[in-house]
Each structure stands twice: as structure tokens, then as C-alpha cells.
Write a protein that holds these residues in place. Structure first.
Motif, short mmCIF file in Angstrom:
data_model
loop_
_atom_site.label_atom_id
_atom_site.label_comp_id
_atom_site.label_asym_id
_atom_site.label_seq_id
_atom_site.Cartn_x
_atom_site.Cartn_y
_atom_site.Cartn_z
N ASN A 174 0.84 -1.20 0.00
CA ASN A 174 0.00 0.00 0.00
C ASN A 174 0.87 1.24 0.00
O ASN A 174 1.74 1.40 0.85
N GLY A 175 0.60 2.16 -0.94
CA GLY A 175 1.37 3.39 -1.03
C GLY A 175 2.47 3.35 -2.07
O GLY A 175 3.20 4.33 -2.26
N ALA A 176 2.61 2.23 -2.78
CA ALA A 176 3.65 2.14 -3.81
C ALA A 176 3.31 3.03 -5.00
O ALA A 176 2.16 3.13 -5.41
N THR A 177 4.31 3.71 -5.54
CA THR A 177 4.15 4.45 -6.78
C THR A 177 4.60 3.58 -7.94
O THR A 177 5.08 2.45 -7.74
N MET A 178 4.47 4.07 -9.14
CA MET A 178 4.92 3.28 -10.29
C MET A 178 6.41 2.98 -10.21
O MET A 178 6.85 1.90 -10.61
N LEU A 179 7.19 3.92 -9.67
CA LEU A 179 8.63 3.71 -9.58
C LEU A 179 8.99 2.66 -8.53
O LEU A 179 9.74 1.72 -8.81
N THR A 180 8.43 2.79 -7.33
CA THR A 180 8.76 1.81 -6.28
C THR A 180 8.18 0.45 -6.62
O THR A 180 8.77 -0.59 -6.31
N SER A 181 7.03 0.41 -7.27
CA SER A 181 6.44 -0.86 -7.68
C SER A 181 7.33 -1.57 -8.68
O SER A 181 7.53 -2.79 -8.61
N ALA A 182 7.89 -0.80 -9.62
CA ALA A 182 8.78 -1.39 -10.62
C ALA A 182 10.05 -1.94 -9.96
O ALA A 182 10.52 -3.03 -10.30
N LEU A 183 10.60 -1.20 -9.00
CA LEU A 183 11.81 -1.65 -8.33
C LEU A 183 11.58 -2.93 -7.55
O LEU A 183 12.48 -3.78 -7.43
N LEU A 184 10.37 -3.10 -7.01
CA LEU A 184 10.05 -4.29 -6.24
C LEU A 184 9.60 -5.46 -7.10
O LEU A 184 9.27 -6.53 -6.59
N ASP A 185 9.56 -5.26 -8.42
CA ASP A 185 9.19 -6.31 -9.37
C ASP A 185 7.78 -6.83 -9.11
O ASP A 185 7.51 -8.04 -9.16
N VAL A 186 6.85 -5.92 -8.82
CA VAL A 186 5.44 -6.29 -8.68
C VAL A 186 4.81 -6.21 -10.07
O VAL A 186 4.50 -5.13 -10.56
N GLY A 246 28.87 0.12 -11.31
CA GLY A 246 27.88 0.50 -10.31
C GLY A 246 27.58 -0.67 -9.39
O GLY A 246 28.46 -1.50 -9.13
N SER A 247 26.36 -0.75 -8.96
CA SER A 247 25.95 -1.82 -8.05
C SER A 247 24.67 -2.45 -8.55
O SER A 247 23.76 -1.75 -9.00
N LEU A 248 24.61 -3.76 -8.45
CA LEU A 248 23.42 -4.50 -8.85
C LEU A 248 22.44 -4.53 -7.68
O LEU A 248 22.69 -5.15 -6.64
N PHE A 249 21.32 -3.82 -7.85
CA PHE A 249 20.27 -3.83 -6.84
C PHE A 249 19.38 -5.04 -7.05
O PHE A 249 18.93 -5.31 -8.15
N LEU A 250 19.12 -5.77 -5.96
CA LEU A 250 18.25 -6.93 -6.00
C LEU A 250 17.07 -6.68 -5.05
O LEU A 250 17.26 -6.28 -3.90
N ALA A 251 15.87 -6.90 -5.54
CA ALA A 251 14.66 -6.66 -4.73
C ALA A 251 14.47 -7.82 -3.75
O ALA A 251 13.44 -8.50 -3.73
N ILE A 252 15.48 -8.04 -2.92
CA ILE A 252 15.52 -9.13 -1.95
C ILE A 252 16.02 -8.56 -0.63
O ILE A 252 17.02 -7.83 -0.62
N PRO A 253 15.37 -8.83 0.47
CA PRO A 253 15.87 -8.32 1.76
C PRO A 253 17.30 -8.80 2.02
O PRO A 253 17.66 -9.93 1.68
#
Length: 837
Positions: free
Chosen positions: A535-547, A738-745
Motif C-alpha cells: 500500500n502506497g507504492a508508486t509506479m517507480l517503487t512498484s517497478a523496483l520491487l518487481d510487482v 555501479g551496483s546490482l540492486f536486488l529486490a531481496i531483503p
């Protein structure tokens, strides 16, 4: 005669079982109606987690890690906290759509088993094969602890195991036999380490009392107690060590001992909690549920007056009862009892031990009834009624009503009359009195349980969309050959994904990675001590989280950013058109200079978008009109709109745009309100029944800014080659360092290898895995291993083997000593004759 004795013992099982079943029938619990006993965390956490555990077993999934709970969750530590009891493995035989019933039956069986085990303890300890142990077992199995915490299914194992553990402790101290104590304590620790902490504290206190009751061999008894307890605790290391690692990264980590003593409430308020019909309190207040029969205090006074009981025992057990009462009321003792932690709601979780102790003292007073007479009975009754009178005069009337105190006094008088009438009656009259008292006990327990416990939920509402969710999630999975996540706009719990078995970005659990929750909250989503939510995700944060998909009960969510792909039974599946793979590259500038905690969540996302190549803000404010009646946002151009607010006093907000409505819940968590795609000329009207004037500022997503940021992220992404529950393999071609960001805790269990060499990962937003990479092609491998599982397993196996050897060695020595004593007797004719007699 033997059959009758066994039958009486089984009464201790079936009386609470039929009382609970009768209440279920009256409450129309399925299959007797359309209700279920899901309540509080049983509703929000345990039912989803048990369902996911069942699915993992049925499908042969990993029991170490799952993607179906939050962004990814360690299952071993979750098991230790929520469902470690061995009986839960029977879920593998449970039909998928009847997990609720499996849990309900298990609750009834555990409560009934508590009655059986308490009666068994009384029978063995006092060698009493009459009806008396059955009477007391009813109040133990249906005590205030059960009334308050029946829905905490994982705590109920300790309820029925504790009498066996205490019996084993007594045998250990007085007879030198350790097996019962070691095995039942080990099972208690394994089943739920948290409640086992309280059991162990009680065992230490009770052991000291037992030590004072023996005249010799105290050092050997202490050695047996120490070794057996240590090895029993070691048997749970396979779960405890991973749990410690999980708690270290959760919102429950850390120990802050209270600096000063604080008293929660007065004595009158506390003792009033022992009355019949007093409502249980499961909030963050500290009120204990002390009910264990209205005669408990009356019998306690009889215990103190009974001179057939050694004075030292009366003094020690009496002081232990007082210590319990102090522990419920004083913050430092409360902190110690709860494992050096203040409970987040559900207070005084050790009350079942208080009930055990008080009922044992009451039973002992009645069992040794030659030590009481009518004068003492009358005096004990006057003292108990006097305490009720004090409670009526001084206790908080909002917590315990005068009617509850009065009714308790009437029932108490009935018990006193029974004891007075018992003296000097014939055998036939005593049988009549026994029947009358049994009925009174059952009625009291039934009425109290019916008035204070077994809250129900509409089963149809809870399950009506599960089939649709599972079908749509399955169809989404068939279209995907890589990693993806699904979330929802319309949710009953934050654990919908565990309940319906799909990967998501939301969870409610006491063991979450608190850094992820913090990142969510700072970026405008729901995040707290024990939850994070999409709840509260924007298009950008949703994309980063792979939803990649959204499920909702609204058919009005199509937009340039989202398209409808399927629907079933009023639930619609939408595909987000702008999603990113599990891994994307971030430039060093983003890693080093972007502070996601600076300013508001709007500011943080705008700064991130600029760093990712946007030339204008991602989210811009729009004209918002605030009046005492409503909050209105003018839509001047087509676009995707959000609402920003900071008011924590409003829990529910309703949005209306033309004929389209959306209800937002848990708004006190403060997250961005997703208004969806709106068209020029429309008005977004916000209202709340809780507050007339809402302070919500509208924002519009600027499409070009979002596309600029999205395309930057899309340029360098990891190609996923293979993934399982515990393993992720991929390849990436890096054109800019750069750095590889992974949508994993960034849980400590992840081991990361780059091109075959193990590396130490960084973290993004202090919460997500991030791997520094140079230019060139790289092979990425992630493997998850539950922290400290292997060392814990080795400790558990060694402890189990050593414990069994220790116990059997003690038993063998005990038998040899008995044989030696028998041989000595056989050599003496007089002793032989005495023994034969």
C-alpha cells in the motif's frame, strides 16, 4: 474398578472438549454454521502461515525459505515462532480448503489435552484416583489464559505439556529419574521457545521449593536438574539459533532493561481479574486474565490454614503466588517473565503457570481435607468474599463490573455451602453432592468461556475470494517463466500471499526485516515494527520491487500503466506494464549520495528520479481544496494521482471519483493514497467518518519523468537463468560500473558469488541486497542458508543423544539401587515378612 478410574481421567479430557464444542455450536462455527474462530493474530498471521507451510510440504518446496511471504522470508525462524509443534506436520494430510478447521480442531484438542494432563499430574502426584482431579482440571484447561489466548495456537502446547514437565521435575528431585522431565521439557522448548522461557523461569522457582523439601542429596538433585535442563534446552537449538539471528534484524531485537520500577495497577484491580465473566484484554495494556475458577482464592486460604500441609510448603507456595501477582503488576518483573522483552499486546502470557500453581494449592487443601473443618471453611469463605467486596469498592468499574463481582460472590457462596454440607454426610448423600458440584463446575466454566472467549469471524467473507486469488495467481504464473510478484489493492490481511500461495511484496510478522519496513515507510508505503505492505507504492517503487501483477475487486484500474488480463468471481487481475527484473544496475552516484530518509517520501522519490535521468519532478502537487466537510482534489489533466498526508488519527478514508470509490484502511500507518488514473475535469473527493476535515495533498505522477527514470534502470538488468526457493542464478552485462540492486531483503542467510568467487554484498536503503560490479559480463549466484541452522542441528542432535544416555543411565542406576535394597530385605526374615504383608 480400573476401567472406572481410567474413565474418570478421560472425563478431564472430554469435559473441556464438550464445553468448547458446545460454545462452537451456539456460535454457529463451521460446520454448524458460517462462522470460524479466527481472531486477532489467528486471523491475520497464523491461518496464512499454516496454509503456506502446508503448501510448501505438499508441493515439495523448501522449508528453509519462501517467496510467498513478503519479499522473501526464512521459514525455519518463522517455524520456531509460529508453528514448530510436531503435530503441525499433520497439515500435509489436510485438504487445502480446510486449514481453518484443522487449526480449530487442534485448538480444541490441545485445550482438552491440558485438562487430561493436569488431572494426570494430580492423580500421580497425590495418588488420587477419584473425581477430585477432574474438577480442578476443568478450570486449568479453561482458565483465563485460554479465554484470552486460545487463538494463539502455538502457545497451547506448553499448556498441556507443563503438568508433565512439573511431574518430571518432582520425580527428578525426589526419585532421581530424569527421563520424563528431560523429554517433556525438550518438547516444550522445541514446540515454542518463547513460552518455554516462562516455563523455565517457573521451573527454576519450583525447583528451589522442591530442594527445600528433601533432606539429603541436594547437590545431586541440583546436578540432575542442571544437566537435564541444559540438554533439554539444547534440543531446541536447531530452531532457537536461527530465531536469534532473525530477531536480531527484526523490530523485536535488542534488550533494554527498564531503568525504574513502574506499577501498572493496584491490588484491587488485579484481584478483580479473577472474577467470572471478566472480559479479557489483548491490547498493549497490561491487564492479566487471572480467572481459574471463582473458588480459587477461597481454596488458597484453605491451603494456608491446612495444618496437614507442612508449614514450609505453605509458606513457599504462598510466597510464589504473591510473586506472580507482583510480576503481573510491576514492569521489571514483567519484562523478565517475557524473555527480556515487553510484549506488543497480548499481556501477561505466563498466567497459565499462575493458574497451575493456584489450582495445585487449592487441590492440596481439599485433598488433605482432614486438616480443615467447618470453622476454617467459613473463615476462608469470609476472606474470599471480603476480597470481592474490596474489589467492588475500589476496582475500576470499566474493567470489572459490579455484576461480575456479584455473580462471582454468589457462585463462591455455592462452593462454600457444598464444603460445609460435605462434613459428616452419608455415602449416598456425598454421591448426590458430587454430582451437583460437577454440574456447577461445568456450568461455571461454560458460562465464563461463553462470556469472555471464542470470538468468531464470518467464514464466507474470509474465504470467498481465495479460489479467485489462487486461480488468477496460477494463471499469472503460467504466463511467466521468470521471477515476478503479485500484490493486491483489496486485502483482508497483509498475508494474502501466504494464504493464497503467490509471491508478493507484503507481510505481517513479528520476524520481518525491520530495515525493509523502514525503507518502505520512508518511500511512502506501509512499514512498521512487524509489517511492511505494498500500500502506497508508486509506479517507480512498484517497478523496483518487481510487482508485475495486481489483484483487486475493482474493474476500473486500467490505464496507460496497467492493463486488465483476466478476472474471476469479481476479482480482476491487472498487469503492470512497467516492471523491472529482480536485479537492476544503479550508478555509484545513486548509491553514494541519495538519502532516502531526507525530507518526505515525495521528496525522496523526486530526488531518486532526478538521479536516474529525469528532467522534472516525478510527483508534482496539484490543486487541493480542504473544507470542514471534505477534501477535494481538482483533476486538471489526465494522469495517475496520489494523496500525501501526515495525520495518524484517521484510520479509514474513502475516495470517490465519479462513480468509482476506494476505501483505504490502516491510514494511521501514514502511506501514500493511490487514487488511480483520473481524467481532466474529475474531482477526487476524500471523506472519513472519523474526522471531518482531512489534510490530504494531491500529487500527480509526471509520465515523462517516470519514463526517463524507468528507461535508465531498464538499460542494465540481470537476466534470470534459474531460481528456486533458496537459489537465484543470473547473468548481467555491465556497461557502466555501479551496483546490482536486488529486490531481496539483505538477510544474513544469503551467500553471494560473482563469477564463481564469493563476495560480501552491500545494501541499498539499508534493506536490500546490492552487489558492486565492474564493467563486463558477470555470472551471479545467490544461495540461501538459514543462519546457524547446521550448528543448531548438531547441538540438538548431541543434546538429544546425551540427554537420553544421561536419563537411561540414571534410570539404570535407580533400578540397581532398588534391586540392592530388595536383596537386603530378603536376607532379613522379619523384613521379608513385613514386605510380603
Amino acid at each position: 474398578m480400573i476401567r472406572g478410574r481410567k474413565l474418570q481421567l478421560w472425563f478431564a479430557f472430554f469435559i473441556p472438549f464438550f464445553i468448547m464444542s458446545g460454545i462452537c455450536i451456539v456460535r454457529k462455527v463451521y460446520p454448524f454454521g458460517d462462522q470460524c474462530i479466527l481472531h486477532i493474530d489467528l486471523y491475520h498471521q497464523y491461518a496464512p502461515f499454516y496454509t503456506e507451510f502446508m503448501n510448501q510440504m505438499k508441493e515439495g518446496g523448501s522449508l528453509a525459505y519462501t517467496w510467498k511471504m513478503g519479499l522473501g522470508t526464512d521459514l525455519v525462524s518463522t517455524m520456531a515462532y509460529y508453528f514448530a509443534s510436531p503435530v503441525n506436520w499433520l497439515l500435509v494430510f489436510c485438504p487445502r480448503n480446510h486449514v481453518i478447521e484443522f487449526m480449530s480442531i487442534l485448538i480444541l484438542l490441545k485445550i482438552s489435552a491440558a485438562g487430561w494432563s493436569f488431572a494426570y499430574y494430580l492423580r500421580k502426584h497425590y495418588e488420587d484416583e477419584g473425581i477430585l482431579p477432574v474438577w480442578f482440571s476443568v478450570f486449568y484447561s479453561l482458565s483465563g489464559f485460554v479465554c484470552a489466548y486460545y487463538c494463539n495456537i502455538m502457545w497451547l502446547d506448553a499448556l498441556w505439556l507443563t503438568p508433565f514437565v512439573i511431574l518430571g521435575l518432582e520425580r527428578l528431585v525426589k526419585e532421581g529419574r530424569c527421563l520424563l522431565y528431560f523429554s517433556t521439557l525438550a518438547l516444550t522448548v522445541f514446540s515454542n521457545y518463547y513460552i518455554a522461557i516462562m516455563v523455565c523461569i517457573f521451573l527454576l522457582l519450583y525447583f528451589l521449593i522442591l530442594l527445600g523439601e528433601i533432606h539429603s542429596g541436594r547437590i545431586r538433585a541440583f546436578g540432575r536438574f542442571f544437566v537435564s535442563s541444559l540438554l533439554a534446552g539444547g534440543c531446541g537449538a536447531v530452531l532457537i539459533l536461527p530465531e536469534i539471528a532473525a530477531l536480531a534484524g527484526s523490530g523485536s531485537g535488542g534488550i533494554r532493561f527498564p531503568d525504574a520500577a513502574v506499577w501498572y495497577f493496584g491490588l484491587a484491580d488485579e484481584l478483580a481479574r479473577m472474577c467470572m465473566g471478566v472480559q479479557v484484554i489483548a491490547t498493549t495494556d497490561h491487564w492479566p486474565s487471572l480467572y481459574c475458577g471463582v473458588a480459587a482464592l477461597f481454596l488458597f486460604f484453605l491451603f494456608l490454614m491446612n495444618r496437614e500441609i507442612p508449614r514450609k510448603r505453605r509458606l513457599c507456595l504462598g510466597l510464589l503466588v504473591v510473586f506472580f501477582l507482583l510480576s503481573f503488576a510491576e514492569n521489571q518483573l514483567d519484562f523478565i517473565w517475557h524473555g527480556l522483552h515487553f510484549p506488543d499486546g497480548l499481556p501477561a502470557r505466563q498466567t497459565f503457570l499462575y493458574a497451575f500453581l493456584l489450582l495445585v494449592t487449592g487441590y492440596e487443601a481439599v485433598h488433605l481435607r482432614q486438616g480443615i473443618d467447618r470453622r476454617k471453611i467459613f473463615l476462608a469463605w469470609l476472606l474470599a468474599e471480603g476480597i470481592l467486596l474490596v474489589c467492588d469498592l475500589f476496582a475500576d468499574k470499566e474493567l470489572v463490573t459490579p455484576e461480575e463481582i456479584r455473580d462471582s460472590g454468589i457462585v463462591l457462596a455455592g462452593y462454600a455451602i457444598f464444603f460445609l454440607m460435605w462434613q459428616g454426610q452419608s455415602r449416598g448423600m456425598k454421591k448426590i453432592l458430587v454430582g451437583m458440584l460437577t454440574i456447577l463446575i461445568c456450568v461455571e466454566a461454560y458460562v465464563n468461556m461463553g462470556l469472555t472467549s471464542l470470538e468468531t469471524t464470518d467464514r464466507t467473507i474470509y474465504t470467498e475470494h481465495q479460489s479467485a486469488y489462487q486461480t488468477l495467481a496460477g494463471e499469472a504464473g503460467e504466463r511467466e517463466d521468470g521471477f515476478y510478484r503479485i500484490d493486491t489493492f483489496s486485502r483482508l490481511t497483509k498475508n494474502e500471499s501466504a494464504l493464497n500461495h503467490y509471491p508478493s511484496a507484503s507481510i505481517f510478522s513479528s520476524l520481518i526485516n525491520v530495515d525493509v519496513a523502514t525503507a518502505y515507510r520512508e518511500l511512502g508505503m506501509e512499514g512498521g515494527k512487524n509489517y511492511y505492505c505494498y500500500n502506497g507504492a508508486t509506479m517507480l517503487t512498484s517497478a523496483l520491487l518487481d510487482v508485475r501483477y495486481l489483484m483487486t475487486d475493482s474493474d476500473c484500474e486500467e490505464s496507460p500503466y496497467r492493463r486488465l488480463t483476466d478476472s474471476k468471481d469479481g476479482i480482476y487481475l491487472y498487469e503492470n506494464l512497467y516492471t523491472l527484473p529482480l536485479g537492476v544496475m544503479l550508478r555509484d552516484e545513486v548509491m553514494q549520495t541519495w538519502d532516502f530518509t531526507e525530507g518526505s517520501s515525495i521528496d525522496a522519490q523526486n530526488r531518486l528520479a532526478f538521479m536516474l535521468g529525469a528532467e522534472e519532478p516525478l510527483l508534482v502537487p496539484v490543486n487541493t481544496t480542504i473544507t470542514p466537510e471534505e477534501n477535494c482534489i481538482e483533476v486538471q489533466e489526465d494522469g495517475y494521482y496520489y494523496g500525501f498526508y501526515t495525520d495518524k488519527d484517521v484510520n479509514r478514508i474513502t475516495m470517490t471519483v465519479g462513480e468509482r470509490t476506494r476505501n483505504f484502511s490502516k491510514c494511521g500507518h501514514v502511506y501514500l493514497l493511490d487514487f488511480g488514473y483520473c481524467h481532466a475535469g474529475e474531482k477526487i473527493v476524500l471523506t472519513s467518518t472519523e474526522k471531518k476535515s482531512l489534510q490530504v495533498q494531491g500529487y500527480r505522477l509526471q509520465e515523462q519523468a517516470f519514463l526517463d527514470a524507468y528507461r535508465t534502470l531498464e538499460r542494465q538488468t540481470m537476466e534470470l537463468e534459474r531460481y528456486t526457493d533458496t537459489r537465484v542464478e543470473g547473468r548481467i552485462k555491465v556497461t557502466e560500473q555501479g551496483s546490482l540492486f536486488l529486490a531481496i531483503p539483505d538477510d544474513v542467510g544469503w551467500k553471494v558469488s560473482v563469477d564463481g568467487a564469493e563476495v560480501t554484498p552491500d545494501s541499498f536503503c539499508d534493506a536490500f541486497l546490492c552487489i558492486p560490479l565492474d564493467e563486463g559480463e558477470h555470472q551471479i549466484l545467490l544461495q540461501y542458508r538459514t543462519p546457524y541452522f547446521i550448528p543448531g542441528l548438531m547441538i540438538s542432535l548431541i543434546s538429544l543423544i546425551a540427554g537420553l544416555l544421561f536419563c537411561f543411565r540414571r534410570s539404570f542406576r535407580h533400578e540397581r539401587q532398588c534391586d540392592d535394597v530388595t536383596a537386603v530385605y530378603l536376607q532379613d526374615d522379619e523384613v521379608t515378612e513385613s514386605t510380603t504383608y
